[in-house]
Scaffold this motif. Structure first.
Motif, PDB file in Angstrom:
ATOM      1  N   PHE A  74     -29.201  -5.100  -6.514  1.00 38.87           N
ATOM      2  CA  PHE A  74     -29.043  -5.882  -5.296  1.00 38.87           C
ATOM      3  C   PHE A  74     -28.498  -7.276  -5.628  1.00 38.87           C
ATOM      4  N   LEU A  75     -29.078  -7.918  -6.649  1.00 38.37           N
ATOM      5  CA  LEU A  75     -28.647  -9.269  -7.028  1.00 38.37           C
ATOM      6  C   LEU A  75     -27.234  -9.269  -7.619  1.00 38.37           C
ATOM      7  N   LEU A  76     -26.935  -8.276  -8.443  1.00 37.21           N
ATOM      8  CA  LEU A  76     -25.591  -8.199  -9.022  1.00 37.21           C
ATOM      9  C   LEU A  76     -24.540  -7.973  -7.937  1.00 37.21           C
ATOM     10  N   GLU A  77     -24.865  -7.124  -6.992  1.00 35.90           N
ATOM     11  CA  GLU A  77     -23.947  -6.883  -5.873  1.00 35.90           C
ATOM     12  C   GLU A  77     -23.745  -8.168  -5.064  1.00 35.90           C
ATOM     13  N   TYR A  78     -24.828  -8.897  -4.839  1.00 37.56           N
ATOM     14  CA  TYR A  78     -24.753 -10.160  -4.110  1.00 37.56           C
ATOM     15  C   TYR A  78     -23.889 -11.172  -4.861  1.00 37.56           C
ATOM     16  N   GLN A  79     -24.102 -11.276  -6.170  1.00 36.68           N
ATOM     17  CA  GLN A  79     -23.317 -12.204  -6.988  1.00 36.68           C
ATOM     18  C   GLN A  79     -21.833 -11.848  -6.949  1.00 36.68           C
ATOM     19  N   ASN A  80     -21.532 -10.576  -7.119  1.00 35.75           N
ATOM     20  CA  ASN A  80     -20.129 -10.145  -7.123  1.00 35.75           C
ATOM     21  C   ASN A  80     -19.474 -10.366  -5.764  1.00 35.75           C
ATOM     22  N   LYS A  81     -20.184 -10.023  -4.709  1.00 36.85           N
ATOM     23  CA  LYS A  81     -19.648 -10.164  -3.353  1.00 36.85           C
ATOM     24  C   LYS A  81     -19.389 -11.626  -3.009  1.00 36.85           C
ATOM     25  N   ASN A  82     -20.307 -12.508  -3.426  1.00 36.10           N
ATOM     26  CA  ASN A  82     -20.210 -13.922  -3.081  1.00 36.10           C
ATOM     27  C   ASN A  82     -19.600 -14.782  -4.182  1.00 36.10           C
ATOM     28  N   LYS A  83     -19.235 -14.142  -5.289  1.00 42.40           N
ATOM     29  CA  LYS A  83     -18.604 -14.835  -6.424  1.00 42.40           C
ATOM     30  C   LYS A  83     -19.407 -16.053  -6.885  1.00 42.40           C
ATOM     31  N   ILE A  84     -20.691 -15.814  -7.128  1.00 40.95           N
ATOM     32  CA  ILE A  84     -21.566 -16.897  -7.598  1.00 40.95           C
ATOM     33  C   ILE A  84     -22.226 -16.489  -8.910  1.00 40.95           C
ATOM     34  N   PRO A  85     -22.579 -17.463  -9.724  1.00 37.54           N
ATOM     35  CA  PRO A  85     -23.282 -17.151 -10.980  1.00 37.54           C
ATOM     36  C   PRO A  85     -24.768 -16.910 -10.722  1.00 37.54           C
ATOM     37  N   ALA A  86     -25.425 -16.367 -11.708  1.00 38.22           N
ATOM     38  CA  ALA A  86     -26.884 -16.219 -11.629  1.00 38.22           C
ATOM     39  C   ALA A  86     -27.504 -17.604 -11.615  1.00 38.22           C
ATOM     40  N   GLY A  87     -28.690 -17.688 -11.077  1.00 31.88           N
ATOM     41  CA  GLY A  87     -29.384 -18.972 -11.041  1.00 31.88           C
ATOM     42  C   GLY A  87     -29.934 -19.259  -9.668  1.00 31.88           C
ATOM     43  N   PRO A  88     -30.094 -20.525  -9.352  1.00 37.09           N
ATOM     44  CA  PRO A  88     -30.723 -20.902  -8.077  1.00 37.09           C
ATOM     45  C   PRO A  88     -30.047 -20.329  -6.836  1.00 37.09           C
ATOM     46  N   LEU A  89     -28.747 -20.066  -6.900  1.00 35.29           N
ATOM     47  CA  LEU A  89     -28.058 -19.509  -5.736  1.00 35.29           C
ATOM     48  C   LEU A  89     -28.474 -18.068  -5.439  1.00 35.29           C
ATOM     49  N   CYS A  90     -29.164 -17.443  -6.384  1.00 35.82           N
ATOM     50  CA  CYS A  90     -29.660 -16.072  -6.171  1.00 35.82           C
ATOM     51  C   CYS A  90     -31.098 -16.057  -5.671  1.00 35.82           C
ATOM     52  N   THR A  91     -31.636 -17.231  -5.400  1.00 35.60           N
ATOM     53  CA  THR A  91     -33.030 -17.315  -4.945  1.00 35.60           C
ATOM     54  C   THR A  91     -33.217 -16.642  -3.592  1.00 35.60           C
ATOM     55  N   LYS A  92     -32.333 -16.920  -2.652  1.00 39.69           N
ATOM     56  CA  LYS A  92     -32.465 -16.323  -1.322  1.00 39.69           C
ATOM     57  C   LYS A  92     -32.381 -14.792  -1.366  1.00 39.69           C
ATOM     58  N   PRO A  93     -31.369 -14.198  -2.035  1.00 41.77           N
ATOM     59  CA  PRO A  93     -31.349 -12.731  -2.082  1.00 41.77           C
ATOM     60  C   PRO A  93     -32.550 -12.139  -2.829  1.00 41.77           C
ATOM     61  N   PHE A  94     -33.067 -12.858  -3.811  1.00 46.55           N
ATOM     62  CA  PHE A  94     -34.274 -12.404  -4.509  1.00 46.55           C
ATOM     63  C   PHE A  94     -35.421 -12.241  -3.513  1.00 46.55           C
ATOM     64  N   PHE A  95     -35.640 -13.276  -2.705  1.00 44.99           N
ATOM     65  CA  PHE A  95     -36.723 -13.218  -1.720  1.00 44.99           C
ATOM     66  C   PHE A  95     -36.407 -12.246  -0.585  1.00 44.99           C
ATOM     67  N   THR A  96     -35.144 -12.129  -0.229  1.00 44.65           N
ATOM     68  CA  THR A  96     -34.752 -11.166   0.811  1.00 44.65           C
ATOM     69  C   THR A  96     -35.092  -9.748   0.371  1.00 44.65           C
ATOM     70  N   PHE A  97     -34.791  -9.436  -0.888  1.00 44.57           N
ATOM     71  CA  PHE A  97     -35.110  -8.101  -1.414  1.00 44.57           C
ATOM     72  C   PHE A  97     -36.610  -7.826  -1.310  1.00 44.57           C
ATOM     73  N   TRP A  98     -37.427  -8.766  -1.774  1.00 47.76           N
ATOM     74  CA  TRP A  98     -38.872  -8.539  -1.778  1.00 47.76           C
ATOM     75  C   TRP A  98     -39.460  -8.587  -0.374  1.00 47.76           C
ATOM     76  N   PHE A  99     -38.815  -9.290   0.543  1.00 44.55           N
ATOM     77  CA  PHE A  99     -39.252  -9.299   1.935  1.00 44.55           C
ATOM     78  C   PHE A  99     -39.193  -7.876   2.495  1.00 44.55           C
ATOM     79  N   LYS A 100     -38.165  -7.129   2.091  1.00 45.04           N
ATOM     80  CA  LYS A 100     -37.986  -5.747   2.554  1.00 45.04           C
ATOM     81  C   LYS A 100     -38.776  -4.741   1.726  1.00 45.04           C
ATOM     82  N   ASN A 101     -39.282  -5.139   0.558  1.00 41.21           N
ATOM     83  CA  ASN A 101     -39.948  -4.214  -0.366  1.00 41.21           C
ATOM     84  C   ASN A 101     -41.320  -4.727  -0.800  1.00 41.21           C
TER      85      ASN A 101
END
Length: 195
Positions: A74-101
């Motif tokens: 999920f995070l890798l797909e988000y990074q690739n889609k949004n062209k962002i590096p790993a790190g603080p910018l992946c915080t929101k998708p991290f929490f979004t994933f766990w919100f659903k799981n």
């Protein structure tokens, strides 16, 4: 240890086993559950259980590993889609994933076994670091394990607190809180460095 083969039948059996264990935990707690309870509720034979798992902890370990692998994808797909590096910018998708799981974390908190999630997340994060060495390029390799446990510990601790507080905060809010804290720490570090 779990031993789920790649065939559809084995995967389906493991899902039924997890669902039965989940329902039993919610209903009766964890300590009083035995394998007979699980196989009866899952409507499978004992041999099917033992073909996939050695014990009931392995069912939870499997589900944690499975969810952490899904998180990584999920995070890798988000990074690739949004062209962002790993790190603080992946915080929101991290929490979004766990919100659903969140059911996995809720169960682990209920039975006091969050350590299983820590282990699974550490394995996935280590795998990610190994695949993306640029994320650690500025840090000496000898610090990689410390960085890993700091990331795992803080991330899982925030998730646990979020569950314990009734999941009242959105993934956006959690992301803002964590990034705010990171920024405060960086500011303090810069101020201390200047002194």
């Amino acid at each position: 240890m779990y031993h789920i083969s790649n065939d559809k039948r084995s995967f389906q059996s493991s899902e039924w086993i997890f669902e039965a264990l989940r329902d039993l935990i919610i209903e009766n707690g964890y300590e009083n559950i035995n394998i007979t309870d699980i196989v009866n509720l899952a409507n499978i034979g004992r041999s099917t259980f033992y073909r996939n798992f050695d014990n009931k902890d392995d069912v939870l370990r499997f589900k944690c590993d499975q969810k952490c692998k899904e998180l990584k994808e999920f995070l890798l797909e988000y990074q690739n889609k949004n062209k962002i590096p790993a790190g603080p910018l992946c915080t929101k998708p991290f929490f979004t994933f766990w919100f659903k799981n969140s059911i996995v974390i809720e169960l682990l908190i209920k039975i006091n076994r969050v350590d299983l999630l820590n282990e699974s997340y550490a394995d996935i994060l280590r795998e990610y670091y190994n695949e993306n060495t640029t994320s650690l390029d500025e840090m000496p390799l000898k610090y990689a394990d410390y960085i890993l446990v700091a990331n795992v510990g803080s991330s899982i601790s925030v998730l646990v607190q979020w569950i314990k507080s009734g999941k009242r905060d959105s993934p956006d809010d959690l992301s803002k809180i964590v990034i705010y804290q990171l920024m405060q720490n960086l500011l303090r570090l810069n101020i201390d460095t200047i002194k």
